[in-house]
Scaffold this active site. Structure first.
Site, mmCIF file in Angstrom:
data_model
loop_
_atom_site.group_PDB
_atom_site.id
_atom_site.type_symbol
_atom_site.label_atom_id
_atom_site.label_comp_id
_atom_site.label_asym_id
_atom_site.label_seq_id
_atom_site.Cartn_x
_atom_site.Cartn_y
_atom_site.Cartn_z
ATOM 1 C CB ILE A 241 -2.194 8.645 -4.937
ATOM 2 C CG1 ILE A 241 -3.615 9.038 -4.293
ATOM 3 C CG2 ILE A 241 -1.346 9.741 -4.515
ATOM 4 C CD1 ILE A 241 -4.423 10.453 -5.130
ATOM 5 N NE ARG B 137 0.417 3.580 -7.172
ATOM 6 C CZ ARG B 137 -0.377 3.379 -6.179
ATOM 7 N NH1 ARG B 137 -0.925 4.410 -5.474
ATOM 8 N NH2 ARG B 137 -0.484 2.153 -5.807
ATOM 9 N N GLY C 35 9.641 -0.737 2.312
ATOM 10 C CA GLY C 35 10.877 -1.256 1.602
ATOM 11 C C GLY C 35 10.394 -1.692 0.295
ATOM 12 C CE LYS D 136 9.410 4.308 -2.804
ATOM 13 N NZ LYS D 136 8.087 3.675 -3.317
#
Length: 337
Positions: A281, A257, A138, A193
């Site tokens: 990552i 990120r 979430g 997303k």
């Protein structure tokens, strides 16, 4: 009731979740592979690389030994990168002493197989070695959870009682968990997303404003929903926390990120340079490739995702890509195919 929990992956999100669990009175062990990081957590109760301002509860223990981490645990929480899920699960199986709950808070699709993380875990950890698999996902930045900002996320399992178990583990006055039985939808929203966040960052890097941001998020959600439903998800999941909620937080914050990586691409940086400088990552990059391949397989139209793929993997000029997507043939907005 106090539970013994292993958290696999002492990155920013794994560390923040370990803090929540420890503050809720559970016995928590963090497992990682960096000896200096593990020593820092145990001796200084900090994790400066990922959450520089956080002082961890002294009760949290860290270890380099996977066997030590999972000894006698009630639950195992995977918070490792998607590409490491299968190998860590394989290593884990012979070490399990009793059948724990398996929880994961990672976000992505496996390269090549295009499988969701819960599918990978189910393949690698035999049913007699575990209880249910639960997805925790979430709208949540580790940096904000670490300072007790109000956060709401979802625990999803095909067995709602197992999702309720995770809800009870994590719930407190700043961290609220809702339950859901749509594992496919929650995992799909979580993974995809990140792709749209790359695009949102790129839009900002190119100098566009709020109109463009709203466009890519809204049409990006349409793409996520189309592919998710084709995979078997409940469409209502995508207007919930793990759908539009996660999309908003990932597409609008410098904590993301994926947004930061996209922003650098929009400013003209090369992908290799961006990834080398991120220090963590960027799941959206590999997920873009998996999503495009899966969309072709399921015959789902995903023009934004395809455009981002061309920028990442075919070196298309990002300004030209933005122009091309605007000049596509006109469409009906609520066309769901």
């Amino acid at each position: 009731m106090k539970q013994k929990i292993a958290v696999l992956g002492p990155g920013s999100w794994g560390t923040a979740l370990a803090q929540v669990l420890s503050e809720n009175g559970h016995e928590v062990t963090l497992w990682g592979k960096d000896a200096d990081q593990i020593n820092e957590i145990n001796t200084q109760h900090t994790n400066h690389r990922y959450l520089p301002d956080l002082v961890l509860p002294k009760e949290i223990q860290a270890t380099l030994s996977l066997a030590e981490a999972v000894q006698g645990v009630d639950a195992i929480l995977f918070v490792v990168p998607t590409k490491a899920i299968r190998s860590v699960a394989k290593e884990l199986v012979p070490l399990i002493e009793k059948a724990p709950y398996i929880i994961h808070a990672s976000k992505g699709l496996e390269q090549g197989s295009h499988k969701r993380i819960s599918e990978v875990l189910a393949e690698e950890i035999p049913a007699d070695k575990r209880r249910e698999i639960i997805v925790l996902s979430g709208p949540s930045h580790a940096e904000e959870v670490a300072v007790h900002d109000i956060t709401t996320i979802t625990a999803a399992s095909q067995v709602l009682e197992s999702a309720k178990y995770v809800q009870d583990l994590f719930m407190n006055d700043y961290f609220r968990i809702y339950t859901n039985d749509d594992v496919v939808g929650v995992e799909t929203g979580a993974a995809l997303k990140n792709i749209i966040a790359l695009g949102a960052g790129a839009i900002a890097g190119l100098g566009f404003g709020d109109n463009a941001k709203a466009a890519i998020m809204t049409r990006g959600l349409a793409e996520i929903s189309r592919l998710g439903v084709a995979m078997g998800a409940n469409p209502l999941t995508f207007i919930g926390l793990s759908g539009v909620g996660d999309l908003i937080v990932t597409c609008t914050s410098v904590h993301s990120r994926n947004w930061r990586a996209g922003n650098l691409l929009g400013q003209g940086k090369k992908l290799d340079e961006v990834l080398a400088n991120m220090g963590m990552i960027v799941e959206g990059v590999s997920t873009t490739k998996a999503a495009v391949e899966l969309a072709h397989q399921l015959q789902v139209e995903m023009p934004i995702t395809e455009t981002i793929y061309r920028v990442l993997y075919e070196n298309q000029d990002i300004k030209e890509a933005a122009k091309e997507i605007m000049l596509r043939d006109g469409k009906v907005e609520n066309e769901f195919k």
